[in-house]
Scaffold this active site. Structure first.
Site, PDB file in Angstrom:
ATOM      1  CB  SER A 138     -69.213  93.579   1.180  1.00 43.50           C
ATOM      2  OG  SER A 138     -68.969  94.185  -0.075  1.00 43.50           O
ATOM      3  CE1 TYR A 151     -64.600  96.437   2.535  1.00 41.27           C
ATOM      4  CE2 TYR A 151     -65.563  95.474   0.569  1.00 41.27           C
ATOM      5  CZ  TYR A 151     -65.696  96.193   1.741  1.00 41.27           C
ATOM      6  OH  TYR A 151     -66.943  96.657   2.123  1.00 41.27           O
TER       7      TYR A 151
HETATM    8  P1  NAP Z   1     -67.234 104.420   6.834  1.00 40.42           P
HETATM    9  O1  NAP Z   1     -68.087 105.620   6.984  1.00 40.42           O
HETATM   10  O2  NAP Z   1     -65.812 104.573   6.418  1.00 40.42           O
HETATM   11  O3  NAP Z   1     -67.338 103.585   8.170  1.00 40.42           O
HETATM   12  C1  NAP Z   1     -66.362 102.683   8.612  1.00 40.42           C
HETATM   13  C2  NAP Z   1     -66.341 102.710  10.109  1.00 40.42           C
HETATM   14  O4  NAP Z   1     -65.366 101.771  10.576  1.00 40.42           O
HETATM   15  C3  NAP Z   1     -65.948 104.092  10.618  1.00 40.42           C
HETATM   16  O5  NAP Z   1     -66.764 104.436  11.718  1.00 40.42           O
HETATM   17  C4  NAP Z   1     -64.519 103.872  11.041  1.00 40.42           C
HETATM   18  O6  NAP Z   1     -64.095 104.718  12.072  1.00 40.42           O
HETATM   19  C5  NAP Z   1     -64.560 102.439  11.528  1.00 40.42           C
HETATM   20  N1  NAP Z   1     -63.223 101.911  11.621  1.00 40.42           N
HETATM   21  C6  NAP Z   1     -62.273 101.866  10.664  1.00 40.42           C
HETATM   22  N2  NAP Z   1     -61.137 101.376  11.166  1.00 40.42           N
HETATM   23  C7  NAP Z   1     -61.371 101.117  12.471  1.00 40.42           C
HETATM   24  C8  NAP Z   1     -60.577 100.625  13.523  1.00 40.42           C
HETATM   25  N3  NAP Z   1     -59.273 100.327  13.371  1.00 40.42           N
HETATM   26  N4  NAP Z   1     -61.144 100.487  14.753  1.00 40.42           N
HETATM   27  C9  NAP Z   1     -62.435 100.825  14.947  1.00 40.42           C
HETATM   28  N5  NAP Z   1     -63.222 101.314  13.990  1.00 40.42           N
HETATM   29  C10 NAP Z   1     -62.702 101.458  12.767  1.00 40.42           C
HETATM   30  O7  NAP Z   1     -67.849 103.471   5.733  1.00 40.42           O
HETATM   31  P2  NAP Z   1     -69.190 102.590   5.727  1.00 40.42           P
HETATM   32  O8  NAP Z   1     -69.524 102.419   4.317  1.00 40.42           O
HETATM   33  O9  NAP Z   1     -70.194 103.145   6.667  1.00 40.42           O
HETATM   34  O10 NAP Z   1     -68.643 101.186   6.253  1.00 40.42           O
HETATM   35  C11 NAP Z   1     -69.253 100.462   7.300  1.00 40.42           C
HETATM   36  C12 NAP Z   1     -69.222  98.979   6.974  1.00 40.42           C
HETATM   37  O11 NAP Z   1     -70.025  98.745   5.814  1.00 40.42           O
HETATM   38  C13 NAP Z   1     -67.827  98.437   6.639  1.00 40.42           C
HETATM   39  O12 NAP Z   1     -67.691  97.153   7.209  1.00 40.42           O
HETATM   40  C14 NAP Z   1     -67.868  98.345   5.121  1.00 40.42           C
HETATM   41  O13 NAP Z   1     -66.989  97.387   4.625  1.00 40.42           O
HETATM   42  C15 NAP Z   1     -69.304  97.951   4.912  1.00 40.42           C
HETATM   43  N6  NAP Z   1     -69.829  98.147   3.573  1.00 40.42           N
HETATM   44  C16 NAP Z   1     -69.988  99.382   3.027  1.00 40.42           C
HETATM   45  C17 NAP Z   1     -70.533  99.511   1.756  1.00 40.42           C
HETATM   46  C18 NAP Z   1     -70.748 100.837   1.107  1.00 40.42           C
HETATM   47  O14 NAP Z   1     -71.141 100.875  -0.071  1.00 40.42           O
HETATM   48  N7  NAP Z   1     -70.542 101.943   1.770  1.00 40.42           N
HETATM   49  C19 NAP Z   1     -70.880  98.384   1.036  1.00 40.42           C
HETATM   50  C20 NAP Z   1     -70.702  97.134   1.607  1.00 40.42           C
HETATM   51  C21 NAP Z   1     -70.188  97.030   2.875  1.00 40.42           C
HETATM   52  P3  NAP Z   1     -63.399 106.149  11.768  1.00 40.42           P
HETATM   53  O15 NAP Z   1     -64.543 107.088  11.644  1.00 40.42           O
HETATM   54  O16 NAP Z   1     -62.538 106.368  12.939  1.00 40.42           O
HETATM   55  O17 NAP Z   1     -62.613 105.988  10.488  1.00 40.42           O
END
Ligand code: NAP
Length: 246
Positions: A138, A151
């Site tokens: 991140s 986080y």
């Molecule tokens: P997201 O759509 O909320 O995706 C998160 C994923 O993690 C979802 O598929 C979720 O599954 C899964 N997850 C959460 N808790 C879990 C658990 N206990 N066991 C297994 N899977 C679990 O958000 P995203 O932005 O795509 O996030 C993906 C990654 O990118 C994360 O590591 C996040 O920190 C990172 N990130 C995102 C951003 C951004 O701007 N969006 C920036 C930097 C880093 P469910 O569908 O079941 O909830």
């Protein structure tokens, strides 16, 4: 010969239901990988999207409420790509942040990531398989953020683990790298985009002038897993529309 192909590779993507994980699964499949889409619920939409494009995918239930959930997923399964994408965020002032919100985030974002990678690497090292790990870090692997202490701690940890694991495994056939996404339009950032002041402040600072699309991360992940990236080890690559350059 340099190639971007992932033909013949088997990949596991955690958190592949939505957002960045889904886009990475789709991008790996488009380069020829057979993709296991892992989620705490079935990743039917992601699998359907991949199959509709002519790719190969399956779904696997993995819930990192138990950080050791993936221990038995790799032995004998032939994986050579692991994408550690599953992650959660909890927002609260640091002065009142709860132990439960600390533990929940650290378990999914850091402890599960480490032990899932350990199980994957044990198998790759034992079978002499050339392999790639991509961790989703991140901007908060580099910056402090606001009201997200667990986080930020977890994502600084992801950057550190990426480097130590690269140090240990680079000469043993495993490339370990990370992607630090900028502000990407997913569930994770719904709350920020719903707040007009935060949304505008974020947009004003992004040189590219827009939120990132999950596909912006998918292509980078596919590249990092490909032979073209074979000399990249321990890197944390910003894909942020220029945010950190500012
Ligand atoms: P997201 O759509 O909320 O995706 C998160 C994923 O993690 C979802 O598929 C979720 O599954 C899964 N997850 C959460 N808790 C879990 C658990 N206990 N066991 C297994 N899977 C679990 O958000 P995203 O932005 O795509 O996030 C993906 C990654 O990118 C994360 O590591 C996040 O920190 C990172 N990130 C995102 C951003 C951004 O701007 N969006 C920036 C930097 C880093 P469910 O569908 O079941 O909830």
């Amino acid at each position: 010969m340099t190639t971007f192909s992932l033909n013949g590779r088997r990949a596991l993507v955690t958190g592949a239901n939505t957002g960045i994980g889904r886009a990475i699964a789709v991008a790996l499949a488009a380069q020829g990988a057979q993709v296991t889409c892992a989620g705490r619920r079935a990743c039917d939409d992601t699998v359907a999207e991949i199959e509709a494009a002519g790719g190969q995918a399956e779904t696997l239930l993995l819930d990192f409420a138990d950080p050791m959930a993936a221990q038995d997923s790799f032995a004998g399964a032939g994986y050579s790509i692991l994408i550690n994408n599953a992650g959660i965020i909890r927002r609260e002032d640091s002065a009142s942040f709860s132990e439960a919100d600390w533990d929940a985030v650290m378990d999914v974002n850091l402890k599960a990531l480490f032990f899932t990678t350990q199980a994957f690497a044990k198998e790759a090292l034992a079978t002499g398989t050339e392999a790639n790990v991509v961790n989703i870090a991140s901007l908060l692997s580099f910056q402090g953020g606001i009201r997200v202490p667990s986080y930020t701690a977890s994502k600084h940890g992801v950057a550190g683990l990426t480097k130590i694991l690269a140090n240990e495994w680079a000469a043993r056939g495993i490339n370990v790298n990370a992607i630090a996404p900028g502000y990407i339009a997913t569930n994770n950032t719904d709350a920020l985009r719903a707040d007009p002041d935060r949304n505008q402040a974020i947009l004003d600072r992004i040189p590219a002038g827009r939120w990132g699309d999950p596909q912006d991360i998918g292509g980078t992940a596919a590249f990092l897993c490909s032979p073209a990236a074979r000399y990249i080890h321990g890197a944390v690559i910003n894909v942020d529309g220029g945010w950190l350059a500012r």
